[in-house]
Design an enzyme around this catalytic site. Structure first.
Site, PDB file in Angstrom:
ATOM      1  N   GLY A   1       0.829  -1.201   0.000  1.00 10.49           N
ATOM      2  CA  GLY A   1       0.000   0.000   0.000  1.00 10.49           C
ATOM      3  C   GLY A   1       0.860   1.246   0.000  1.00 10.49           C
ATOM      4  O   GLY A   1       2.025   1.218   0.420  1.00 10.49           O
TER       5      GLY A   1
ATOM      6  N   GLN B   1       3.034   9.966   0.998  1.00 16.32           N
ATOM      7  CA  GLN B   1       4.339   9.291   0.966  1.00 16.32           C
ATOM      8  C   GLN B   1       5.144   9.629  -0.293  1.00 16.32           C
ATOM      9  O   GLN B   1       6.339   9.365  -0.343  1.00 16.32           O
ATOM     10  CB  GLN B   1       4.167   7.771   1.073  1.00 16.32           C
ATOM     11  CG  GLN B   1       3.652   7.321   2.442  1.00 16.32           C
ATOM     12  CD  GLN B   1       3.495   5.815   2.494  1.00 16.32           C
ATOM     13  OE1 GLN B   1       2.476   5.283   2.078  1.00 16.32           O
ATOM     14  NE2 GLN B   1       4.511   5.124   2.974  1.00 16.32           N
TER      15      GLN B   1
ATOM     16  N   CYS C   1       6.251  -0.330   6.752  1.00 14.49           N
ATOM     17  CA  CYS C   1       5.873   0.863   5.997  1.00 14.49           C
ATOM     18  C   CYS C   1       7.026   1.275   5.095  1.00 14.49           C
ATOM     19  O   CYS C   1       8.179   1.277   5.528  1.00 14.49           O
ATOM     20  CB  CYS C   1       5.547   1.988   6.974  1.00 14.49           C
ATOM     21  SG  CYS C   1       5.070   3.529   6.171  1.00 14.49           S
ATOM     22  N   LEU C   2       6.706   1.633   3.857  1.00 14.02           N
ATOM     23  CA  LEU C   2       7.752   2.038   2.911  1.00 14.02           C
ATOM     24  C   LEU C   2       8.465   3.313   3.371  1.00 14.02           C
ATOM     25  O   LEU C   2       9.586   3.577   2.951  1.00 14.02           O
ATOM     26  CB  LEU C   2       7.166   2.223   1.508  1.00 14.02           C
ATOM     27  CG  LEU C   2       6.635   0.939   0.849  1.00 14.02           C
ATOM     28  CD1 LEU C   2       5.962   1.267  -0.477  1.00 14.02           C
ATOM     29  CD2 LEU C   2       7.756  -0.072   0.644  1.00 14.02           C
TER      30      LEU C   2
ATOM     31  N   HIS D   1      -3.923   1.399   7.910  1.00 15.82           N
ATOM     32  CA  HIS D   1      -2.565   1.967   7.857  1.00 15.82           C
ATOM     33  C   HIS D   1      -2.512   3.124   6.848  1.00 15.82           C
ATOM     34  O   HIS D   1      -1.996   4.205   7.156  1.00 15.82           O
ATOM     35  CB  HIS D   1      -1.593   0.844   7.468  1.00 15.82           C
ATOM     36  CG  HIS D   1      -0.162   1.253   7.351  1.00 15.82           C
ATOM     37  ND1 HIS D   1       0.830   0.711   8.153  1.00 15.82           N
ATOM     38  CD2 HIS D   1       0.463   2.122   6.512  1.00 15.82           C
ATOM     39  CE1 HIS D   1       2.002   1.266   7.805  1.00 15.82           C
ATOM     40  NE2 HIS D   1       1.806   2.114   6.809  1.00 15.82           N
ATOM     41  N   GLU D   2      -3.088   2.915   5.664  1.00 10.78           N
ATOM     42  CA  GLU D   2      -3.060   3.968   4.636  1.00 10.78           C
ATOM     43  C   GLU D   2      -3.950   5.148   5.024  1.00 10.78           C
ATOM     44  O   GLU D   2      -3.592   6.298   4.783  1.00 10.78           O
ATOM     45  CB  GLU D   2      -3.478   3.416   3.267  1.00 10.78           C
ATOM     46  CG  GLU D   2      -2.606   2.277   2.729  1.00 10.78           C
ATOM     47  CD  GLU D   2      -1.111   2.537   2.815  1.00 10.78           C
ATOM     48  OE1 GLU D   2      -0.686   3.701   2.724  1.00 10.78           O
ATOM     49  OE2 GLU D   2      -0.365   1.571   2.990  1.00 10.78           O
TER      50      GLU D   2
ATOM     51  N   HIS E   1      -2.126   7.419   7.333  1.00  8.27           N
ATOM     52  CA  HIS E   1      -1.178   8.316   6.646  1.00  8.27           C
ATOM     53  C   HIS E   1      -1.855   9.628   6.258  1.00  8.27           C
ATOM     54  O   HIS E   1      -1.242  10.692   6.282  1.00  8.27           O
ATOM     55  CB  HIS E   1      -0.640   7.658   5.361  1.00  8.27           C
ATOM     56  CG  HIS E   1       0.564   6.790   5.574  1.00  8.27           C
ATOM     57  ND1 HIS E   1       1.738   7.263   6.113  1.00  8.27           N
ATOM     58  CD2 HIS E   1       0.787   5.482   5.288  1.00  8.27           C
ATOM     59  CE1 HIS E   1       2.629   6.278   6.160  1.00  8.27           C
ATOM     60  NE2 HIS E   1       2.078   5.187   5.675  1.00  8.27           N
TER      61      HIS E   1
HETATM   62 ZN    ZN Z   1       2.928   3.317   5.580  1.00 12.31          ZN
END
Ligand code: ZN
Length: 164
Positions: free
Chosen positions: A46, A51, A88-89, A130-131, A134
Site C-alpha cells: 500500500g 508518501q 511501511c515504505l 494503515h493507509e 497516513h
Molecule cells: Zn505506511
C-alpha cells in the site's frame, strides 16, 4: 507513468493532514498510476499520496490479488480486533505489531469520482487502516505494541503459516 520518490520518516510532510480530492482529472489519474508503479517497484502492499509528497487523500493498495484505488476514504463500519505485524515504505527496516479492527467497511470515491464501497478483513483491514492513518499524519510507529526485529520476521511468518 513514472516512479516517484518515497518520503521517509523524518520528512515533515508525513506528519501533515492530507486534503480531500475535489477534481478527478488527468492529474489525479497520473498521480494514482505513478503511485501504483512506485508501490509495486518498492515493493509494498500500500502507498498513500503523502508518501510521495502529495497532501491529498489518495491511497493505492494491492492485497490478495485485489487492487484498490481509494480516494477520500472513510471507515463506516468496524468490528473486532486483530493484532499483526506491519511495516511501511516510509520506515525502512522497522516492523512492529499493531492492533486494528478485524473487519472494516470503507466508503470511498474511485478515480472518476464515483462512490464505491469496500470491505476488508484481517491483514487487508490492517492495510486499509494503515493507509488511512497516513492521510491524517499518523505513522504506524505511533501505534506499535511490540517492535519486531527484521531478522525475526521470517521466523514469525513461517510460524503463522504453520498455525493455519
Ligand atoms: Zn505506511
Amino acid at each position: 507513468m513514472a516512479l516517484r520518490t518515497i518520503r521517509k520518516e523524518g520528512d515533515e510532510i508525513l506528519r501533515k493532514k492530507s486534503r480531500e480530492v475535489t477534481s478527478f482529472d488527468d492529474r489525479l489519474h497520473t498521480l494514482i498510476d505513478d503511485m501504483y508503479e512506485t508501490m509495486v517497484a518498492a515493493p509494498g502492499l500500500g502507498l498513500a499520496a503523502v508518501q510521495v509528497g502529495v497532501l491529498r487523500r489518495v491511497a493505492v493498495i494491492e492485497i490478495d490479488d485485489k487492487k484498490y484505488e481509494l480516494i477520500n476514504p472513510v471507515i463506516i463500519q468496524s468490528e473486532g480486533e486483530d493484532i499483526d505485524v506491519e511495516g511501511c515504505l516510509s520506515l525502512p527496516d522497522y516492523y512492529g505489531t499493531v492492533k486494528r479492527p478485524m473487519k472494516i467497511k470503507v466508503r470511498y470515491l474511485d478515480r472518476y469520482g464515483k462512490e464505491q464501497y469496500a470491505e476488508a478483513e484481517g491483514y487487508a483491514a490492517h492495510c486499509f487502516c494503515h493507509e488511512l492513518d497516513h492521510m491524517d499524519g499518523i505513522l504506524f510507529r505511533d501505534k506499535v505494541i511490540e517492535e519486531i526485529d527484521p531478522a525475526d520476521l521470517e521466523e514469525r511468518e513461517k510460524q503463522s503459516e504453520e498455525d493455519k
